[in-house]
Scaffold this active site. Structure first.
Site, mmCIF file in Angstrom:
data_model
loop_
_atom_site.group_PDB
_atom_site.id
_atom_site.type_symbol
_atom_site.label_atom_id
_atom_site.label_comp_id
_atom_site.label_asym_id
_atom_site.label_seq_id
_atom_site.Cartn_x
_atom_site.Cartn_y
_atom_site.Cartn_z
ATOM 1 N N LYS A 126 35.971 67.191 66.765
ATOM 2 C CA LYS A 126 34.806 66.673 67.485
ATOM 3 C C LYS A 126 34.868 65.163 67.349
ATOM 4 O O LYS A 126 35.301 64.655 66.313
ATOM 5 C CB LYS A 126 33.513 67.191 66.866
ATOM 6 C CG LYS A 126 33.379 68.684 66.961
ATOM 7 C CD LYS A 126 32.019 69.097 66.504
ATOM 8 C CE LYS A 126 31.975 70.590 66.255
ATOM 9 N NZ LYS A 126 30.717 70.978 65.630
ATOM 10 N N HIS A 129 30.983 60.164 66.489
ATOM 11 C CA HIS A 129 30.019 59.499 67.379
ATOM 12 C C HIS A 129 29.056 58.603 66.602
ATOM 13 O O HIS A 129 29.161 58.470 65.387
ATOM 14 C CB HIS A 129 29.281 60.524 68.226
ATOM 15 C CG HIS A 129 28.526 61.535 67.420
ATOM 16 N ND1 HIS A 129 27.435 61.189 66.668
ATOM 17 C CD2 HIS A 129 28.714 62.857 67.247
ATOM 18 C CE1 HIS A 129 26.982 62.272 66.073
ATOM 19 N NE2 HIS A 129 27.745 63.295 66.397
ATOM 20 N N HIS A 132 27.604 59.619 63.332
ATOM 21 C CA HIS A 132 28.424 59.542 62.116
ATOM 22 C C HIS A 132 28.519 58.128 61.572
ATOM 23 O O HIS A 132 28.815 57.925 60.403
ATOM 24 C CB HIS A 132 29.841 60.068 62.385
ATOM 25 C CG HIS A 132 29.912 61.556 62.451
ATOM 26 N ND1 HIS A 132 30.242 62.222 63.584
ATOM 27 C CD2 HIS A 132 29.660 62.498 61.510
ATOM 28 C CE1 HIS A 132 30.208 63.523 63.362
ATOM 29 N NE2 HIS A 132 29.849 63.717 62.101
#
Ligand code: ARG
Length: 572
Positions: A126, A129, A132
């Site tokens: 994933k 983004h 994070h």
């Protein structure tokens, strides 16, 4: 010298039955210099001393006045206002900063103690983004702050590299993917497959079952599943590392969830032996209703373990490996229940160190009002955000200072710094709405503003020294504090003086924004001083005194920026 300690000790010696430590908590820094350098409200002492606050303040004043370095004392409506001798204050503060240099503000209080910090911890396959980013930067700041205070820190990237999502990814890859596309598209292609899985599974719920069985295969070491999984991990890590490099963040270990695949047996057995696991329709869970929490599933019907299970195993492993004094977990506030549940399980297993597990939650990040969600594919990739910020700073530099050396490097330091500082400038628990205008404003309370102020201090030092080096040969006894008694200089000195206290409270509250806000305060005080007092003056003693102050500010801004993970270029 610690004036606050000294003041508290001195006052305590006048009063019977009052501890210096208690007084220290009462002493404040008045917002207005007319109210003293330190002020102590006497209301809370009234009961213990059986006297009116005003009488207490009067009595302390009569004894304290003239005791060096407390030059003047006033008693005003129950407040004790204390004025410190400006010259000795200036000498003392400058001496502390200049002699400690890049250690100014540090301490050895944490010596012999270990803090494990679990942060960043993105999920494989994933994208990394904006959500994070907060964990990465808060965690990194907590790491720097604790290290600066003498703690041994272990930075753990608890990668989300295990779990049923890998079953989903394998199914999606087998149905819809191909090797070339994944190699070319990297995480974005993995994300596309993941999103596709969710869309398809809405129509074909049996796909969920298929995904579950692939994850079980993975947990059992199936060769095909393992090979695909490793490949997904490698692709993701390569991209995560690009971001960490950009941010200047490093970890001591990347032991993520998969690391615990073979370490869950013992804790599960232990939970069984201690009577904590209850069977429920083939699954095993820990009931937590006595603690007002829903049950925590530990083993699914099909034998698969969960996020919880791995966290319990990881905590025990970390305790055995690092013997930590505290283990911090930096994640979004949405995970609070998860942590409360398994912290309780550790406690119920009989481990007294359960109290040393600390969740450090933070609020959500949104961009122009849109919430970030990986599942829907509605993500703003951090790399894109950082690159955009660096581009904008490069444009500003091209416009204002086109001939600057190492433009590219500085654009990176300031562009990345803008985003990071923006993230760390409000209380972590607050939601953050990201705005370009705010983050990149060189005049607002931003990273670029603080970095720019630092560069300005460097430039003053450079100009006066006549060399590009900013090392100032300031011999401390050549500084005459006589010339630092004006209000602007004193305000800067006061800010310099409280640096250590601010770091301390940032650590106690696990709140890096205390350091960010401090840096803005110091930068503002310095800029006021800079505008009010010319530094390149003829008179050498005046010049030296002011230069020493500039140097002290430069050192302190740099130390503070480092604590929150920002670099401090010498020229912008
Ligand atoms: N991978 C998780 C996420 O992205 C964060 C993991 C935090 N650490 C932990 N030990 N649970 O939400």
């Amino acid at each position: 010298m610690n004036y606050k300690d000294e003041l508290a000790r001195t006052i305590a010696s006048f009063l019977e039955g009052v501890e210096a430590d208690a007084l220290k908590d009462l002493i404040e820094y008045p917002p207005n210099p007319e109210m003293g350098d330190f002020s102590m409200p006497c209301f809370k002492l009234s009961k213990a001393l059986r006297k009116a606050p005003q009488a207490i303040a009067d009595e302390i004043k009569s004894k304290l006045e003239g005791t060096a370095p407390f030059e003047r004392v006033e008693s005003v409506s129950g407040y004790l206002n204390v004025f410190v001798d400006k010259k000795s204050f200036a000498s003392e503060v400058l001496r502390s900063v200049l002699s400690a240099g890049d250690r100014y503000g540090s301490s050895s209080q944490g010596e012999g103690k270990t803090i494990v910090i679990d942060f960043s911890s993105p999920n494989i396959a994933k994208p990394f983004h904006v959500g994070h980013l907060r964990s990465t930067m808060i965690g990194n700041a907590l790491y720097q702050i604790h290290s600066f205070l003498g703690y041994q820190c272990v930075g753990v990237n608890h990668l989300g590299d295990w779990g049923t999502q890998f079953g989903k990814l394998i199914v999606a890859y087998k149905n819809e993917g191909n090797k070339e596309a994944v190699e070319e598209g990297g995480i974005l292609e993995l994300l596309r497959l993941y999103v596709k899985f969710h869309d398809d599974a809405e129509k074909n719920p049996e796909m969920e079952e298929e995904a579950r069985s692939w994850f079980v295969k993975l947990e059992q070491g199936d060769a095909e599943a393992t090979e695909l999984w490793k490949w997904f991990v490698d692709i993701s890590l390569k991209e995560f590392n690009k971001i960490y490099e950009l941010l200047g963040v490093r970890f001591d270990t990347y032991a993520g969830e998969s690391f615990y695949n073979d370490k869950m047996g013992a804790p599960i057995q232990e939970m069984k032996d201690k009577g904590l696991l209850v069977e429920d329709d083939g699954a095993l869970l820990v009931r937590l209703e006595d603690y007002n929490m829903p049950p925590a599933l530990m083993i699914k019907k099909d034998g698969a373990t969960l996020y919880h299970t791995r966290d319990v195993a990881a905590a025990i492993y970390r305790k055995n490996t690092y013997n930590f004094d505290k283990c911090l977990y930096v994640t979004g506030a949405a995970q609070s229940l998860h942590f409360n549940q398994w912290f309780k399980i550790i406690e119920l297993m009989g481990y007294d160190w359960a109290k040393d597990l600390v969740h450090v939650p933070f609020g959500q990040v949104s961009l122009e009002g849109a919430k970030l969600s990986t599942r829907k594919g509605n993500v703003v990739m951090l790399e894109e955000l950082l690159t955009k910020s660096v581009d904008r700073v490069r444009e500003i530099i091209d416009e204002k200072n086109p001939d600057m050396p190492n433009k590219e490097e500085v654009a990176r330091q300031v562009g990345v710094g803008a985003i990071v500082f923006n993230d760390l400038s409000t209380n972590r628990i607050k939601d953050v709405v990201f705005s370009w205008e705010e983050a990149l404003n060189f005049e607002g309370e931003t990273g670029p503003y603080v970095q720019y102020t630092h560069a300005r201090a460097c430039s003053v030092l450079r100009q006066v020294n006549g060399t590009s080096s900013i090392a100032l040969e300031t011999s401390l006894d050549r500084i005459d504090p006589e010339h630092l008694q004006n209000a602007e200089a004193q305000l800067v000195l006061k800010e310099l003086y409280v640096f250590g206290e601010r770091i301390q409270s940032a650590m106690n509250k696990l709140e890096p924004s205390i350091v960010s806000r401090y840096l803005v305060d110091l930068a503002q005080a310095f800029n006021r001083f800079y505008h009010a007092c010319k530094i390149r003056v003829e008179d050498e003693t005046v010049r030296n005194a002011r230069l020493a102050l500039v140097k002290a500010v430069q050192i302190t801004l740099r130390n503070g920026l480092r604590l929150i993970g920002l670099e401090s270029p010498e020229q912008i």
